[in-house]
Design an enzyme around this catalytic site. Structure first.
Site: not given
Length: 415
Positions: A387-389
């Site tokens: 999850d790039h967040r």
């Protein structure tokens, strides 16, 4: 005093349950804590226990049917106690299917010569025809047009008994010769619609929540498994108690790597990122109805043999649908392994709110260059969905680097 039996929320995410089967009959004496029925939740099959004592006076839900959490499904009361007011307008839908009406409709074995379209509903009522979920499912399975039926339930609602007594739509017969030519072909529309199980509904909902909103990227590494194979062989020589699988080693390595990289052992909460101090490792297990992820809690603190024993136990009970809710909730990170199915490499979908998942492929012998010479080595590919967040590229790459180093040097897992 009478006790109502409700469809209880037997798992944290359960919104409705399917009553697999009653274990008590009407008229049976009931003690507090007796197991009344088996209920399929969104994850497992759980036991519904009695909350009172007396006699099981009424069963209001049929085996195999579904009701929302909180619905009244039965009554326990004294043998002579009047429960009419308690049951109220809850029409019993658990009544056994009535015998098929022998006469109302002629058998459909002899089809009329007229080919063509299915029968049109008679004077279709205006507005939506009310029907129970069970009736809709049965009608779909049997090819019955609900618009042709007159409901006998409360307020004209179509219920199961209306479906049971309704004539089925028989397929038209185009021509005897053609029918003979196709004698070997199976009857029916050529497909079947299977109602969703509770677990399949949950999988669909949760994974749809992941693949769309979660900005995911993937990192793949190929790992040399020769030392793991040597270690497994050495441990197997010590006896069955020391046997471990390749997957056990991967689970232990992932837990250790997460403890070294706590920034990957995290949940996305929308307005905050929660970093977990402890590693609760979810391991995806395929079951006939879908997928479930039992959890090895505090996996970073457990030895390889403990993880091996626990993973075998959890996987076996997951396949039997015998896990308790607390055994498949609370994971901080997950691992999915399809190597045993011959899959070389794949990408797994993140289970929100977790920030990542490791997908493990199969082990294969490959010709690789080692110290300038070509050798045949056992290799395995692992892919991390991030999850790039929460996890940036370099962060994920460092985690994967650590994981590969641990797997390729499994003796480090002993420390």
């Amino acid at each position: 005093m009478a006790t109502k039996i409700f469809m209880e929320a037997l798992s944290p995410t359960m919104e409705e349950g399917r009553l697999v089967k009653w274990l008590k009959n009407e008229g049976d004496a009931i003690k507090n804590g007796d197991v009344l029925a088996e209920v399929e939740t969104d994850k497992a099959i759980m036991e519904l226990v009695a909350r009172g004592e007396g006699v099981l006076r009424k069963r209001l839900l049929a085996d195999g049917t579904t009701s929302p959490v909180g619905a009244l499904i039965g009554v326990i009361a004294g043998a002579d106690e009047n429960i009419d007011a308690l049951v109220g307008s809850s029409a019993p839908i658990a009544s056994p299917p009535p015998p098929a009406a022998p006469s109302a409709v002629a058998p459909t074995a002899v089809a009329p010569a007229t080919p063509t379209a299915p029968p049109q509903p008679e004077a279709a009522p205006t507005g939506r025809q009310r029907s129970s979920p069970l009736a809709r499912r049965l009608a779909s399975e049997r090819g019955i047009n609900l618009g042709t039926l007159q409901g006998s339930g409360p307020g004209g609602r179509i219920v199961k008994r209306d479906i049971d007594t309704a004539p089925t739509t028989s397929p038209s017969v185009a021509a005897p010769v053609a029918a003979m030519a196709r004698a070997a072909a199976p009857a029916g529309p050529g497909h079947r619609d299977v109602p969703l199980t509770q677990i399949r509904k949950t999988i669909a909902r949760r994974l749809a929540e992941s693949i769309g909103p979660v900005p995911t990227f993937y990192l793949t590494a190929e790992v040399d498994m020769e030392r793991v194979a040597e270690m497994r062989a050495a441990m197997a020589e010590l006896g069955d108690a020391y046997k471990v699988s390749f997957n056990d080693v991967v689970l232990k390595a992932v837990a250790t790597a997460l403890h070294q990289h706590p920034e990957c052992n995290a949940h996305w909460l929308g307005d905050a990122i929660r970093y977990w101090d402890r590693v609760h490792l979810g391991m995806a297990v395929a079951i006939p109805d879908g997928l479930i992820t039992p959890v090895i809690f505090d996996a970073h603190l457990k030895g390889l043999s403990a993880i091996a024993a626990e993973s075998r136990d959890l996987a076996a009970r997951a396949r039997d649908r015998k896990l308790k809710p607390e055994e498949y909730t609370g994971s901080t990170f997950s691992v999915s392994n399809l190597g045993m199915f011959g899959i070389d490499q794949f990408t797994a979908i993140i289970n929100p709110p977790e920030a990542g998942i490791i997908a493990v492929g199969g082990i294969e012998a490959k010709a690789v260059v080692v110290n300038g010479a070509v050798q045949v080595r056992r290799r395995m590919r692992i892919t991390m969905s991030c999850d790039h967040r929460v996890i940036d590229g370099a962060l994920g790459a460092k985690f994967l680097q650590t994981l590969r180093r641990l797997i390729e040097n499994p003796l480090m897992l002993a420390y």
